[in-house]
Design an enzyme around this catalytic site. Structure first.
Site, short mmCIF file in Angstrom:
data_model
loop_
_atom_site.label_atom_id
_atom_site.label_comp_id
_atom_site.label_asym_id
_atom_site.label_seq_id
_atom_site.Cartn_x
_atom_site.Cartn_y
_atom_site.Cartn_z
N TRP A 104 -8.84 -116.05 40.35
CA TRP A 104 -8.98 -115.69 41.76
C TRP A 104 -9.17 -116.94 42.61
CZ3 TRP A 104 -6.84 -111.39 42.41
CH2 TRP A 104 -6.99 -110.35 41.50
N ASP A 174 -16.33 -116.50 47.87
CA ASP A 174 -15.81 -115.20 47.48
C ASP A 174 -16.89 -114.56 46.60
OD1 ASP A 174 -14.57 -113.04 46.32
OD2 ASP A 174 -12.80 -114.13 45.63
N LYS A 198 -16.24 -103.14 43.91
CA LYS A 198 -17.01 -103.36 42.68
C LYS A 198 -18.46 -102.91 42.87
CE LYS A 198 -13.85 -107.13 42.21
NZ LYS A 198 -12.87 -106.63 41.26
C1 LIG Z 1 -13.54 -112.52 42.61
C2 LIG Z 1 -12.37 -111.76 43.13
N1 LIG Z 1 -11.76 -112.18 44.26
C3 LIG Z 1 -10.70 -111.53 44.77
C4 LIG Z 1 -10.18 -110.42 44.15
C5 LIG Z 1 -8.99 -109.73 44.75
O1 LIG Z 1 -9.44 -108.66 45.42
P1 LIG Z 1 -8.55 -107.52 46.10
O2 LIG Z 1 -7.90 -106.76 45.00
O3 LIG Z 1 -9.57 -106.75 46.86
O4 LIG Z 1 -7.57 -108.20 46.98
C6 LIG Z 1 -10.78 -109.92 42.99
C7 LIG Z 1 -10.27 -108.71 42.35
O5 LIG Z 1 -10.71 -108.27 41.32
C8 LIG Z 1 -11.91 -110.62 42.48
O6 LIG Z 1 -12.50 -110.21 41.35
#
Ligand SMILES: Cc1ncc(COP(=O)(O)O)c(C=O)c1O
Length: 362
Positions: A104, A174, A198
């Site tokens: 991510w 994030d 989550k």
């Molecule tokens: C730490 C983290 N950042 C970003 C994301 C991406 O999120 P989204 O699917 O809401 O775009 C995730 C998805 O699991 C994640 O775990």
């Protein structure tokens, strides 16, 4: 198991607190006697405005968010934040520094590269992201517009054991997979974002907490929806927000408040994770590849060392109501995501199953 519900170990979307689901269900067709479901309600109605204001206030209370921070409920997930952050925060030098601790974080940096001069200051990729690198203030470029970190790495099961000191450079985090599982000092961050699916709500709403002095720097060619200023000035209702997910988020905030707030939630999370890691470390079959001090409370990653046996584990778990124990499709193995709403009972059931599986597969 209550209500014949499985224990869902998915990395997201994931379990929500049962009392919240039941309360939402009780109000589903007629919210608090107003004659409408929240799913049907105008986002301009006084009922929904109250839901939104209360959700924001409760989030402010449980996270101790200071008055000089704006709270926004947006759409587009963590993924859209990967773009919105650089589009709004690359405001002086056009430079930003990223720490790469997983897929991510990598995606966030890749997206940011479309907009500016992005430097990877540290990475643990050489060790399959099994640890969090130590980064000092001197490692950042003095003129960087911001520094970006991924506080909890959902896929690799790591979490920062420290908050990097960036001096005067705004720190962007994030927190998609750890928000509300631990107390954070919001004043250490310029911007925090988290997809809700989550620890907070159904998918479709993203929380952004942003220091006010950083708002208002998007260039003229930035699309309206992607300018934080637009959302900050319109209290998350510039356009139609995800009303239902915001409502559920608000109910989750109230629930957390009712059980003693984030510190009480954290204690429970620590207890659950410790039980599981202690068992993994004591077992002959399972190993956790993550450096001990960097282990995530939310995503517990483990392997048997035999890919076929891992698959058998996941299938047998599913058959007895322990769902989604597979690791991320990019790395395989197993992952038990034990977010806030996973009850202790679920962790106990998982450990019992792991013991039985170990005995049968020596
Ligand atoms: C730490 C983290 N950042 C970003 C994301 C991406 O999120 P989204 O699917 O809401 O775009 C995730 C998805 O699991 C994640 O775990």
């Amino acid at each position: 198991m209550s209500h014949n519900r499985a224990f869902n170990f998915s990395a997201g979307p994931s379990m929500l607190p049962l009392p919240v689901i039941e309360d939402v269900a009780a109000n589903l067709s007629n919210y608090q006697g107003c004659g409408e479901s929240v799913m049907e309600m105008s986002h301009r109605s006084k009922e929904f405005k109250a839901i939104l204001a209360e959700a924001e206030q409760n989030l402010r209370d449980i996270m101790n968010i200071p008055d000089n921070y704006k709270v926004m409920f947006l759409q587009g997930g963590g993924t859209l934040q990967f773009a919105m952050v650089p589009m709004n925060l690359l405001r002086k030098s056009g430079k930003a520094d990223y720490i790469i601790t997983g897929s991510w974080a990598k995606k966030a940096a890749k997206e940011a590269k479309k907009f500016g001069d992005i430097k990877i200051v540290a990475s643990s990729e050489e060790s399959t992201f099994s640890y969090i690198p130590e980064v000092k203030k001197e490692d950042f470029r003095e003129d960087a517009d911001y520094v970006h970190i991924t506080l909890n790495n959902t896929i690799y099961g790591t979490h920062y054991p420290y908050i990097p000191d960036t001096g005067d450079i705004p720190l962007v985090a994030d927190m998609s997979s750890c928000i509300l599982s631990e107390e954070v000092d919001v004043t250490k961050f310029g911007l925090i974002y988290a997809g809700a699916q989550k620890n907070v709500a159904p998918a479709g709403v993203t929380i952004v907490i942003m220091r006010e002095d950083l708002i208002g720097f998007a260039k003229d060619n930035v699309p309206t929806y992607l300018d934080y200023k637009v959302h900050a000035e319109n209290d998350s209702a510039y356009n139609t927000p995800n009303c239902f997910a915001i409502y559920v988020a608000g109910e989750v905030f109230k629930h957390i408040k009712s059980i003693g707030g984030v510190p009480a939630m954290h204690d429970l999370d620590v207890e659950k994770a410790k039980k599981l890691y202690d068992y993994i470390d004591s077992s002959q079959l399972y190993t956790c590849p993550v450096r001990e001090q960097d282990r995530s409370l939310m995503n517990v990653v483990f392997v048997t060392g035999d890919a076929d046996l891992d698959k058998k584990f996941v299938a047998e778990g599913k058959a007895i109501g322990l769902h989604n124990l597979n690791g991320h499709r990019s790395i395989g193995g197993m992952r038990a995501s034990i977010y806030n709403a996973m009850p202790m009972e679920g962790v106990d059931a998982l450990i019992d199953f792991m013991k039985k599986f170990e005995a049968e597969n020596k």
